[in-house]
Design an enzyme around this catalytic site. Structure first.
Site, PDB file in Angstrom:
ATOM      1  N   GLN A 162     -16.518   5.165   0.634  1.00 16.80           N
ATOM      2  CA  GLN A 162     -16.335   5.227   2.093  1.00 16.80           C
ATOM      3  C   GLN A 162     -15.330   4.180   2.563  1.00 16.80           C
ATOM      4  O   GLN A 162     -15.629   2.982   2.505  1.00 16.80           O
ATOM      5  CB  GLN A 162     -17.691   4.963   2.766  1.00 16.80           C
ATOM      6  CG  GLN A 162     -17.650   4.907   4.281  1.00 16.80           C
ATOM      7  CD  GLN A 162     -18.988   4.479   4.867  1.00 16.80           C
ATOM      8  OE1 GLN A 162     -19.723   3.715   4.251  1.00 16.80           O
ATOM      9  NE2 GLN A 162     -19.307   4.950   6.048  1.00 16.80           N
ATOM     10  N   GLY A 163     -14.185   4.607   3.032  1.00 15.69           N
ATOM     11  CA  GLY A 163     -13.159   3.673   3.518  1.00 15.69           C
ATOM     12  C   GLY A 163     -13.172   3.563   5.022  1.00 15.69           C
ATOM     13  O   GLY A 163     -12.276   4.077   5.706  1.00 15.69           O
ATOM     14  N   TYR A 164     -14.203   2.921   5.546  1.00 14.81           N
ATOM     15  CA  TYR A 164     -14.287   2.703   6.996  1.00 14.81           C
ATOM     16  C   TYR A 164     -13.846   1.271   7.341  1.00 14.81           C
ATOM     17  O   TYR A 164     -12.903   1.061   8.071  1.00 14.81           O
ATOM     18  CB  TYR A 164     -15.730   2.912   7.472  1.00 14.81           C
ATOM     19  CG  TYR A 164     -16.104   4.318   7.882  1.00 14.81           C
ATOM     20  CD1 TYR A 164     -15.522   5.424   7.280  1.00 14.81           C
ATOM     21  CD2 TYR A 164     -17.070   4.552   8.860  1.00 14.81           C
ATOM     22  CE1 TYR A 164     -15.874   6.715   7.660  1.00 14.81           C
ATOM     23  CE2 TYR A 164     -17.423   5.834   9.248  1.00 14.81           C
ATOM     24  CZ  TYR A 164     -16.830   6.909   8.649  1.00 14.81           C
ATOM     25  OH  TYR A 164     -17.194   8.184   9.032  1.00 14.81           O
ATOM     26  N   SER A 165     -14.584   0.269   6.799  1.00 21.09           N
ATOM     27  CA  SER A 165     -14.421  -1.116   7.269  1.00 21.09           C
ATOM     28  C   SER A 165     -13.078  -1.715   6.867  1.00 21.09           C
ATOM     29  O   SER A 165     -12.543  -1.421   5.801  1.00 21.09           O
ATOM     30  CB  SER A 165     -15.534  -1.992   6.687  1.00 21.09           C
ATOM     31  OG  SER A 165     -16.781  -1.435   6.988  1.00 21.09           O
ATOM     32  N   GLU A 178     -25.583   8.560   7.685  1.00 24.79           N
ATOM     33  CA  GLU A 178     -25.645   7.361   6.841  1.00 24.79           C
ATOM     34  C   GLU A 178     -26.878   6.538   7.191  1.00 24.79           C
ATOM     35  O   GLU A 178     -27.623   6.105   6.324  1.00 24.79           O
ATOM     36  CB  GLU A 178     -24.373   6.523   7.047  1.00 24.79           C
ATOM     37  CG  GLU A 178     -24.402   5.209   6.278  1.00 24.79           C
ATOM     38  CD  GLU A 178     -23.094   4.413   6.387  1.00 24.79           C
ATOM     39  OE1 GLU A 178     -22.177   4.864   7.082  1.00 24.79           O
ATOM     40  OE2 GLU A 178     -23.035   3.333   5.777  1.00 24.79           O
ATOM     41  N   ASN A 202     -27.808  -4.459  12.242  1.00 21.82           N
ATOM     42  CA  ASN A 202     -28.990  -4.139  13.041  1.00 21.82           C
ATOM     43  C   ASN A 202     -28.801  -4.524  14.518  1.00 21.82           C
ATOM     44  O   ASN A 202     -29.356  -3.875  15.404  1.00 21.82           O
ATOM     45  CB  ASN A 202     -30.230  -4.821  12.438  1.00 21.82           C
ATOM     46  CG  ASN A 202     -30.681  -4.081  11.175  1.00 21.82           C
ATOM     47  OD1 ASN A 202     -29.983  -3.201  10.677  1.00 21.82           O
ATOM     48  ND2 ASN A 202     -31.842  -4.431  10.660  1.00 21.82           N
ATOM     49  N   GLU A 203     -27.994  -5.563  14.760  1.00 22.66           N
ATOM     50  CA  GLU A 203     -27.726  -5.920  16.172  1.00 22.66           C
ATOM     51  C   GLU A 203     -27.013  -4.756  16.862  1.00 22.66           C
ATOM     52  O   GLU A 203     -27.342  -4.381  17.996  1.00 22.66           O
ATOM     53  CB  GLU A 203     -26.849  -7.186  16.261  1.00 22.66           C
ATOM     54  CG  GLU A 203     -27.521  -8.483  15.847  1.00 22.66           C
ATOM     55  CD  GLU A 203     -27.512  -8.713  14.332  1.00 22.66           C
ATOM     56  OE1 GLU A 203     -26.974  -7.845  13.588  1.00 22.66           O
ATOM     57  OE2 GLU A 203     -28.049  -9.737  13.888  1.00 22.66           O
TER      58      GLU A 203
HETATM   59  C1  LIG Z   1     -23.321  -4.596   0.764  1.00 21.21           C
HETATM   60  C2  LIG Z   1     -22.382  -3.973   1.744  1.00 21.21           C
HETATM   61  C3  LIG Z   1     -21.854  -2.707   1.466  1.00 21.21           C
HETATM   62  C4  LIG Z   1     -20.944  -2.133   2.338  1.00 21.21           C
HETATM   63  N1  LIG Z   1     -20.378  -0.929   1.991  1.00 21.21           N
HETATM   64  C5  LIG Z   1     -19.398  -0.415   2.780  1.00 21.21           C
HETATM   65  C6  LIG Z   1     -18.694   0.751   2.369  1.00 21.21           C
HETATM   66  O1  LIG Z   1     -18.954   1.325   1.305  1.00 21.21           O
HETATM   67  N2  LIG Z   1     -17.702   1.224   3.158  1.00 21.21           N
HETATM   68  C7  LIG Z   1     -17.376   0.622   4.339  1.00 21.21           C
HETATM   69  O2  LIG Z   1     -16.498   1.137   5.023  1.00 21.21           O
HETATM   70  N3  LIG Z   1     -18.019  -0.497   4.759  1.00 21.21           N
HETATM   71  C8  LIG Z   1     -19.009  -1.038   4.002  1.00 21.21           C
HETATM   72  N4  LIG Z   1     -19.655  -2.189   4.392  1.00 21.21           N
HETATM   73  C9  LIG Z   1     -19.218  -2.865   5.619  1.00 21.21           C
HETATM   74  C10 LIG Z   1     -20.246  -2.863   6.732  1.00 21.21           C
HETATM   75  O3  LIG Z   1     -20.337  -1.592   7.310  1.00 21.21           O
HETATM   76  C11 LIG Z   1     -19.800  -3.951   7.727  1.00 21.21           C
HETATM   77  O4  LIG Z   1     -19.998  -5.193   7.073  1.00 21.21           O
HETATM   78  C12 LIG Z   1     -20.601  -3.926   9.010  1.00 21.21           C
HETATM   79  O5  LIG Z   1     -20.238  -2.800   9.768  1.00 21.21           O
HETATM   80  C13 LIG Z   1     -20.412  -5.196   9.854  1.00 21.21           C
HETATM   81  O6  LIG Z   1     -19.066  -5.484  10.049  1.00 21.21           O
HETATM   82  P1  LIG Z   1     -18.491  -6.972   9.783  1.00 21.21           P
HETATM   83  O7  LIG Z   1     -18.888  -7.345   8.388  1.00 21.21           O
HETATM   84  O8  LIG Z   1     -17.023  -6.940  10.125  1.00 21.21           O
HETATM   85  O9  LIG Z   1     -19.268  -7.946  10.790  1.00 21.21           O
HETATM   86  P2  LIG Z   1     -18.895  -8.287  12.296  1.00 21.21           P
HETATM   87  O10 LIG Z   1     -18.629  -7.023  13.047  1.00 21.21           O
HETATM   88  O11 LIG Z   1     -17.842  -9.332  12.313  1.00 21.21           O
HETATM   89  O12 LIG Z   1     -20.248  -8.905  12.818  1.00 21.21           O
HETATM   90  C14 LIG Z   1     -20.659 -10.256  12.592  1.00 21.21           C
HETATM   91  C15 LIG Z   1     -21.989 -10.486  13.335  1.00 21.21           C
HETATM   92  O13 LIG Z   1     -21.795 -10.339  14.757  1.00 21.21           O
HETATM   93  C16 LIG Z   1     -22.692  -9.364  15.280  1.00 21.21           C
HETATM   94  N5  LIG Z   1     -22.033  -8.578  16.344  1.00 21.21           N
HETATM   95  C17 LIG Z   1     -20.761  -8.092  16.329  1.00 21.21           C
HETATM   96  N6  LIG Z   1     -20.516  -7.390  17.460  1.00 21.21           N
HETATM   97  C18 LIG Z   1     -21.661  -7.452  18.224  1.00 21.21           C
HETATM   98  C19 LIG Z   1     -22.045  -6.906  19.485  1.00 21.21           C
HETATM   99  N7  LIG Z   1     -21.196  -6.184  20.228  1.00 21.21           N
HETATM  100  N8  LIG Z   1     -23.300  -7.144  19.926  1.00 21.21           N
HETATM  101  C20 LIG Z   1     -24.196  -7.887  19.179  1.00 21.21           C
HETATM  102  N9  LIG Z   1     -23.881  -8.423  17.958  1.00 21.21           N
HETATM  103  C21 LIG Z   1     -22.638  -8.205  17.492  1.00 21.21           C
HETATM  104  C22 LIG Z   1     -23.005  -8.467  14.105  1.00 21.21           C
HETATM  105  O14 LIG Z   1     -24.215  -7.776  14.286  1.00 21.21           O
HETATM  106  C23 LIG Z   1     -23.079  -9.473  12.970  1.00 21.21           C
HETATM  107  O15 LIG Z   1     -24.335 -10.101  12.931  1.00 21.21           O
HETATM  108  C24 LIG Z   1     -20.580  -2.805   3.533  1.00 21.21           C
HETATM  109  C25 LIG Z   1     -21.120  -4.059   3.823  1.00 21.21           C
HETATM  110  C26 LIG Z   1     -22.003  -4.654   2.938  1.00 21.21           C
HETATM  111  C27 LIG Z   1     -22.526  -6.017   3.280  1.00 21.21           C
END
Ligand SMILES: Cc1cc2nc3c(=O)[nH]c(=O)nc-3n(C[C@H](O)[C@H](O)[C@H](O)COP(=O)(O)OP(=O)(O)OC[C@H]3O[C@@H](n4cnc5c(N)ncnc54)[C@H](O)[C@@H]3O)c2cc1C
Length: 384
Positions: free
Chosen positions: A124-127, A242, A370-371
Site C-alpha cells: 500500500q503506497g499511501y503514506s 482496512e 486512533n486520535e
Molecule cells: C507498522 C506500521 C505499518 C504501516 N504500514 C503502512 C503501509 O503499508 N502503507 C502506508 O501507506 N502507510 C503505512 N503506515 C503509515 C501509517 O498509516 C501512518 O503512520 C499514520 O497514518 C500516521 O501518520 P504519521 O506517521 O505521518 O503521523 P502524524 O500524522 O504526523 O501524527 C503524529 C501524531 O499526531 C496526531 N495527530 C495528527 N493530526 C491530528 C489531528 N488532526 N487531530 C488529533 N491528533 C492528530 C496523530 O494521531 C499522532 O499521534 C504504517 C505505519 C506503521 C507504524
C-alpha cells in the site's frame, strides 16, 4: 444476523478445523500474527488459494467461496485458534473491494484472480514523509505523457514492499485544484525501473517496513483505477475496509487463550485474584468488540460498505491488542525478558511477549492513528 450455529455451520466448522489442522504452517505459534517470514506466509496463502479459501470475504463472482457471514466468522476463528497467520490484507481486504467497485472489467480480470489464488502480493503506497494523518497533502506526482503516467516521489512505512509484486498508490495528478481533488489511484508493478526500496527495521527487530523512492517510474495509463482525480474517494472507501480488518478479534482470542494457558501453569499467577480480574476484564471487552465486529461484517457480507463504525472497531481492537500484549509481558515477568533468552523454562507466550508488545505499539498508529479515528467518529457519527 443469526449467531446460533446450525448443524450445517457445525459441520462446516469441523471441516475447516480439520483442514487447518492438517495444513497450518509449522512455525505457527504465539510469535506469529505479524507476518515476518516470507516463505511461510506465501506458502500458507497459496495453500489457502488452492483450496479456494484465501479470498473468503469476496463474493463468488470474483473468486470467493460464497460463504455466509457466519461461515466467514467460523473460518476466521478457527484459523486464529489454530495459531495460523492472518492473510496479508493489502490485496484481499483493501485492493480487492476497491477493484470490485471502481475497477474496469480488464482490471478486475487481470488482478483479482491472482490475489484470490495467493499468487500476487500487494503493498500500500499511501503514506509519505509529509502526508500521514494529513494524507490528502501527498506530493508524489504522476504526469501523463502519452499512454503512460510518469511518477516521481517518495512513500514511507510501506509494509512488505520488499515482498510485493505490485503497489496500489495514491499520486497527485493535478496541483491546480483543491488538494483532495487532485489525487488519483494507480497500480504500479514493483519491477518497473526507477523504484528503489529501502528497509526500515522496527523495534521488534524485524524488517516489515520500507521507504519506497520513485524516480521517473513509467506506469501504463491503463493502470489508473477509476477516473483521474477520483483517487480521494477511492482512498477513503479502501480505508474503511482496512480499519475493519485491523480489529483482529479472533487473533486477540487466540492470544488471550494462550495467556490463560500460561497463567494456569504458574500457581503464583493463577491464584492471584488481581490476575484473574485482569484476564476477565480483557475477555469482557473482547466479547463486546466481537459483537460490534460481527454487525459490521454482516453488513459487508450483504454488500454494504463497513461505514464509520470501522473507526470504532479500529480504536477498540488495537487498544485490546495492546492491552493483551501488555498483560503477556507483565505477567511473564523474567520469562518475558529477551536478554535472558531463551528464557529456558518460560512458557512460549511469555518468551514471545516482548517482541509482540513492542510491535503492537504501532497498532494504534497504522491504518490511521486512533486520535484521527476519534475525529472521524466525532464528525460522522456524533455530528460534532
Ligand atoms: C507498522 C506500521 C505499518 C504501516 N504500514 C503502512 C503501509 O503499508 N502503507 C502506508 O501507506 N502507510 C503505512 N503506515 C503509515 C501509517 O498509516 C501512518 O503512520 C499514520 O497514518 C500516521 O501518520 P504519521 O506517521 O505521518 O503521523 P502524524 O500524522 O504526523 O501524527 C503524529 C501524531 O499526531 C496526531 N495527530 C495528527 N493530526 C491530528 C489531528 N488532526 N487531530 C488529533 N491528533 C492528530 C496523530 O494521531 C499522532 O499521534 C504504517 C505505519 C506503521 C507504524
Amino acid at each position: 444476523m443469526n449467531l446460533d450455529f446450525s448443524p450445517e455451520d457445525q459441520a462446516f466448522r469441523a471441516e475447516v478445523r480439520a483442514w487447518i489442522r492438517d495444513n497450518v504452517p509449522e512455525q505457527a505459534g504465539p510469535a506469529i500474527g505479524i507476518p515476518s517470514h516470507k516463505e511461510t506466509q506465501f506458502a500458507w496463502e497459496r495453500k489457502l488459494g488452492q483450496k479456494g479459501w484465501l479470498a473468503y470475504t469476496w463474493p463468488q463472482e470474483f473468486g470467493g467461496p460464497g460463504w455466509s457471514a457466519t461461515q466467514r466468522y467460523i473460518f476466521d476463528t478457527e484459523r486464529a485458534l489454530a495459531g495460523a497467520p492472518p492473510s496479508s490484507p493489502f490485496g484481499l481486504a483493501m485492493l480487492g473491494p476497491v477493484l470490485m467497485k471502481y475497477g474496469n472489467d480488464a482490471q478486475k480480470q487481470r488482478y483479482l484472480p491472482p490475489i484470490a489464488r495467493g499468487e500476487e502480493f500487494w503493498c500500500q503506497g499511501y503514506s509519505e514523509p509529509g502526508a500521514g494523518s494529513d494524507l490528502a497533502g501527498l506530493k508524489t506526482q504522476a504526469k501523463r505523457e502519452g499512454e503512460h503516467y510518469v511518477v516521481n516521489g517518495q512513500k514511507i512505512w510501506t509494509t512488505q514492499a520488499h515482498w510485493a509484486n505490485f503497489m496500489f498508490c495514491l499520486v497527485r495528478t493535478n496541483t491546480e485544484v483543491p488538494k483532495q481533488q487532485g489525487i488519483s489511484f494507480l497500480l504500479i508493478d514493483m519491477r518497473t525501473p526507477g523504484i528503489e526500496i529501502r528497509p526500515i527495521t522496527t523495534i521488534d527487530g524485524h524488517h516489515h517496513l520500507n521507504e519506497v523512492f520513485l524516480t521517473n517510474v513509467r506506469v501504463p495509463a491503463e493502470n489508473l483505477v477509476g477516473d483521474e482525480g477520483q483517487g480521494w474517494t477511492i482512498a477513503k472507501y479502501l480505508l474503511t475496509h482496512e480499519r475493519t480488518s485491523i480489529a483482529g478479534v479472533p487473533d486477540s482470542y487466540y492470544q488471550l487463550g494462550r495467556l490463560r494457558e500460561a497463567v494456569a501453569t504458574d500457581a503464583a499467577l493463577s491464584e492471584d485474584p488481581l490476575v484473574s480480574h485482569r484476564l476477565a476484564a480483557l475477555e469482557v471487552d473482547l466479547l463486546a468488540l466481537e459483537y460490534t465486529n460481527l454487525r459490521t461484517l454482516d453488513r459487508v457480507a450483504k454488500g454494504q460498505p463497513p461505514g464509520s463504525e470501522s473507526s470504532g472497531l479500529k480504536i477498540k481492537g488495537t487498544e485490546l491488542q495492546q492491552a493483551i500484549s501488555e498483560a503477556q509481558m507483565e505477567l511473564g515477568g523474567l520469562g518475558a525478558l529477551p536478554w535472558l533468552s531463551p528464557a529456558d523454562d518460560a512458557h512460549p507466550v511469555f518468551a514471545a511477549a516482548t517482541q509482540r508488545y513492542n510491535f503492537l505499539r504501532a497498532s494504534s498508529i497504522y491504518g490511521g492513528t486512533n486520535e484521527i479515528q476519534k475525529n472521524v467518529l466525532a464528525k460522522l457519527l456524533l455530528q460534532l
